[in-house]
Design a protein around this motif. Structure first.
Motif, PDB file in Angstrom:
ATOM      1  N   UNK A   1       3.384 -33.976 -12.913  1.00  7.61           N
ATOM      2  CA  UNK A   1       3.589 -35.475 -13.555  1.00  7.61           C
ATOM      3  C   UNK A   1       2.619 -36.487 -13.282  1.00  7.61           C
ATOM      4  N   UNK A   2       2.747 -36.571 -12.044  1.00  6.44           N
ATOM      5  CA  UNK A   2       1.789 -37.521 -11.524  1.00  6.44           C
ATOM      6  C   UNK A   2       0.269 -37.537 -12.095  1.00  6.44           C
ATOM      7  N   UNK A   3      -0.128 -36.366 -11.874  1.00  5.53           N
ATOM      8  CA  UNK A   3      -1.527 -35.930 -12.594  1.00  5.53           C
ATOM      9  C   UNK A   3      -1.685 -36.356 -14.002  1.00  5.53           C
ATOM     10  N   UNK A   4      -0.446 -35.987 -14.718  1.00  5.61           N
ATOM     11  CA  UNK A   4      -0.346 -36.226 -16.334  1.00  5.61           C
ATOM     12  C   UNK A   4      -0.419 -37.541 -16.542  1.00  5.61           C
ATOM     13  N   UNK A   5       0.167 -38.529 -15.690  1.00  6.29           N
ATOM     14  CA  UNK A   5       0.266 -39.859 -15.977  1.00  6.29           C
ATOM     15  C   UNK A   5      -0.944 -40.266 -15.882  1.00  6.29           C
ATOM     16  N   UNK A   6      -1.912 -39.908 -15.033  1.00 10.80           N
ATOM     17  CA  UNK A   6      -3.396 -40.350 -14.705  1.00 10.80           C
ATOM     18  C   UNK A   6      -4.335 -40.009 -15.741  1.00 10.80           C
ATOM     19  N   UNK A   7      -3.803 -38.994 -16.655  1.00  9.13           N
ATOM     20  CA  UNK A   7      -4.732 -38.176 -17.524  1.00  9.13           C
ATOM     21  C   UNK A   7      -5.412 -37.300 -17.053  1.00  9.13           C
ATOM     22  N   UNK A   8      -5.335 -36.740 -15.699  1.00  5.95           N
ATOM     23  CA  UNK A   8      -6.502 -35.756 -15.179  1.00  5.95           C
ATOM     24  C   UNK A   8      -5.955 -34.384 -15.608  1.00  5.95           C
ATOM     25  N   UNK A   9      -4.936 -34.064 -15.580  1.00  4.65           N
ATOM     26  CA  UNK A   9      -4.451 -32.585 -15.871  1.00  4.65           C
ATOM     27  C   UNK A   9      -3.216 -32.452 -16.780  1.00  4.65           C
ATOM     28  N   UNK A  10      -3.154 -31.432 -17.517  1.00  5.55           N
ATOM     29  CA  UNK A  10      -1.941 -31.461 -18.288  1.00  5.55           C
ATOM     30  C   UNK A  10      -0.774 -30.807 -17.207  1.00  5.55           C
ATOM     31  N   UNK A  11       0.544 -31.073 -17.312  1.00  3.40           N
ATOM     32  CA  UNK A  11       1.560 -30.512 -16.774  1.00  3.40           C
ATOM     33  C   UNK A  11       1.676 -29.034 -16.499  1.00  3.40           C
ATOM     34  N   UNK A  12       1.107 -28.251 -17.480  1.00  5.46           N
ATOM     35  CA  UNK A  12       1.255 -26.761 -17.485  1.00  5.46           C
ATOM     36  C   UNK A  12       0.284 -26.379 -16.339  1.00  5.46           C
ATOM     37  N   UNK A  13      -0.672 -26.946 -15.919  1.00  6.53           N
ATOM     38  CA  UNK A  13      -1.749 -26.256 -14.992  1.00  6.53           C
ATOM     39  C   UNK A  13      -1.210 -26.540 -13.467  1.00  6.53           C
ATOM     40  N   UNK A  14      -0.342 -27.416 -13.269  1.00  5.45           N
ATOM     41  CA  UNK A  14      -0.225 -27.950 -11.902  1.00  5.45           C
ATOM     42  C   UNK A  14       0.448 -26.839 -11.307  1.00  5.45           C
ATOM     43  N   UNK A  15      -0.046 -26.643  -9.809  1.00  2.00           N
ATOM     44  CA  UNK A  15       0.507 -25.532  -9.028  1.00  2.00           C
ATOM     45  C   UNK A  15       0.273 -25.870  -7.626  1.00  2.00           C
ATOM     46  N   UNK A  16       0.337 -24.914  -6.700  1.00  2.00           N
ATOM     47  CA  UNK A  16       0.342 -24.836  -5.402  1.00  2.00           C
ATOM     48  C   UNK A  16      -1.002 -25.363  -4.797  1.00  2.00           C
ATOM     49  N   UNK A  17      -1.264 -26.191  -4.035  1.00  2.00           N
ATOM     50  CA  UNK A  17      -2.389 -26.400  -3.025  1.00  2.00           C
ATOM     51  C   UNK A  17      -2.341 -25.604  -1.848  1.00  2.00           C
ATOM     52  N   UNK A  18      -3.301 -25.049  -1.354  1.00  2.00           N
ATOM     53  CA  UNK A  18      -3.294 -24.266   0.003  1.00  2.00           C
ATOM     54  C   UNK A  18      -4.183 -24.873   0.869  1.00  2.00           C
ATOM     55  N   UNK A  19      -3.814 -24.834   2.149  1.00  2.00           N
ATOM     56  CA  UNK A  19      -4.391 -25.280   3.267  1.00  2.00           C
ATOM     57  C   UNK A  19      -5.434 -24.190   3.727  1.00  2.00           C
ATOM     58  N   UNK A  20      -6.487 -24.098   3.781  1.00  2.00           N
ATOM     59  CA  UNK A  20      -7.330 -23.133   4.284  1.00  2.00           C
ATOM     60  C   UNK A  20      -7.207 -22.911   5.812  1.00  2.00           C
ATOM     61  N   UNK A  21      -7.131 -21.482   5.968  1.00  2.00           N
ATOM     62  CA  UNK A  21      -6.971 -20.867   7.256  1.00  2.00           C
ATOM     63  C   UNK A  21      -5.467 -21.388   7.826  1.00  2.00           C
ATOM     64  N   UNK A  22      -4.649 -21.875   7.125  1.00  2.00           N
ATOM     65  CA  UNK A  22      -3.289 -22.068   7.865  1.00  2.00           C
ATOM     66  C   UNK A  22      -2.355 -21.028   7.194  1.00  2.00           C
TER      67      UNK A  22
END
Length: 307
Positions: free
Chosen positions: A10-31
């Motif tokens: 929702x925060x990304x959507x309010x900035x107009x950067x991404x539609x809510x449908x594609x929001x997902x997890x963010x992975x930390x490399x090597x963790x």
């Protein structure tokens, strides 16, 4: 299994950067992460691992055990050097290059805001006050939690990774800082470095300030880093709408208590102290301040280099 941080679409959507449908997890490399149940506390913990991709130094990786892993592991992992290229860049800026080391975040697998009762139970010593903290009725489980770390978690980490048993550090902030000092007073041989950041020494009518000091184990002295923010106990109090917070600052006496504990530890045989009162830092800001500096000390190639 990768360590996951979820963004609110929702925060990304309010900035107009991404539609809510594609929001997902963010992975930390090597963790990575795994669950570990404790027979001592009855709790199942979420253990987060930040492991270098370069070989360990002689004797094995130094290890930093960080309480409140649900909250702070991402910053520890970001700051932890793990790749050969990173170490090479550090060498270009000076000789004080940390060794590759492992960060073990100890958490509960839920948002930090939902962990108050769990932290209050695990991180506080047994006392007779009722209640001990207006924010939570739970307390007194520090002995069982210490057994989980020392008898269950440490052996599991040693089974998974080549670690150095005499290069072990414990990090805690607030209630976690209280636990770090309690562990020092009860079992000083458990760790070689104790990082007690803004410790809640007010807990239990300041019980740790009168607890007996143990004899330190033979060999290298234990490093006790006790850091507190000057703004956690300001000299003057502004008239604000948040009178409850102002009263809590007065009652908790964070700086006075830290100074009293350090006065007890300073000069004790087998103890090296690192006491800091950080100007213009409040309780919350001390957490990030410490993480930015703790790894350099915990993973220093020379034990006392970080003092």
């Amino acid at each position: 299994m990768m360590y996951v941080v979820r963004l609110l679409g929702g925060c990304l959507l309010c900035l107009g950067l991404l539609p809510l449908a594609v929001a997902g997890p963010v992975l930390l490399d090597d963790a990575s992460q795994f669950a570990l149940h404790s027979q001592h506390t009855g709790q199942t913990y979420r253990i987060y691992l930040s492991v270098p991709v370069v070989p360990p130094p002689a004797g094995g990786y130094p290890v930093l055990y960080a309480l409140d892993g649900d909250y702070n592991f991402a910053q520890f992992h970001r700051d932890n050097p793990r790749e050969a290229g990173v170490f090479e860049r550090l060498r270009q800026h000076g000789p004080a290059v940390p060794q590759p080391g492992v960060v073990v975040g100890i958490g509960y697998g839920r948002p930090f805001a939902q962990t108050l009762d769990l932290r209050a139970q695990d991180y506080t010593p047994p006392v007779t006050c009722q209640p001990c903290d207006k924010l939570s009725p739970h307390h007194g489980g520090a002995d069982a939690f210490a057994r989980f770390i020392n008898e269950e978690l440490k052996p599991e980490i040693a089974r998974r990774l080549p670690v150095n048993p005499v290069r072990q550090s414990l990090f805690g902030h607030s209630y976690g800082g209280l636990f770090a000092l309690y562990q020092l007073l009860r079992q000083p041989a458990a760790f070689q470095h104790y990082f007690a950041i803004s410790p809640s020494l007010w807990f239990g009518e300041r019980v740790l300030l009168s607890a007996p000091l143990p004899a330190m184990p033979a060999g290298e002295p234990r490093l006790v880093a006790l850091w507190v923010g000057q703004s956690e106990q300001p000299a003057t109090y502004a008239i604000t709408a948040d009178r409850t917070r102002q009263q809590r600052l007065q009652q908790n006496r964070m700086v006075d208590n830290a100074a009293a504990m350090m006065a007890r530890l300073y000069g004790q045989p087998g103890v090296v102290t690192d006491y800091r009162v950080i100007a213009d830092h409040d309780h919350g800001q001390m957490h990030g301040f410490a993480i930015d500096r703790v790894l350099d000390i915990a993973f220093s190639p020379v034990w006392q280099a970080g003092r």
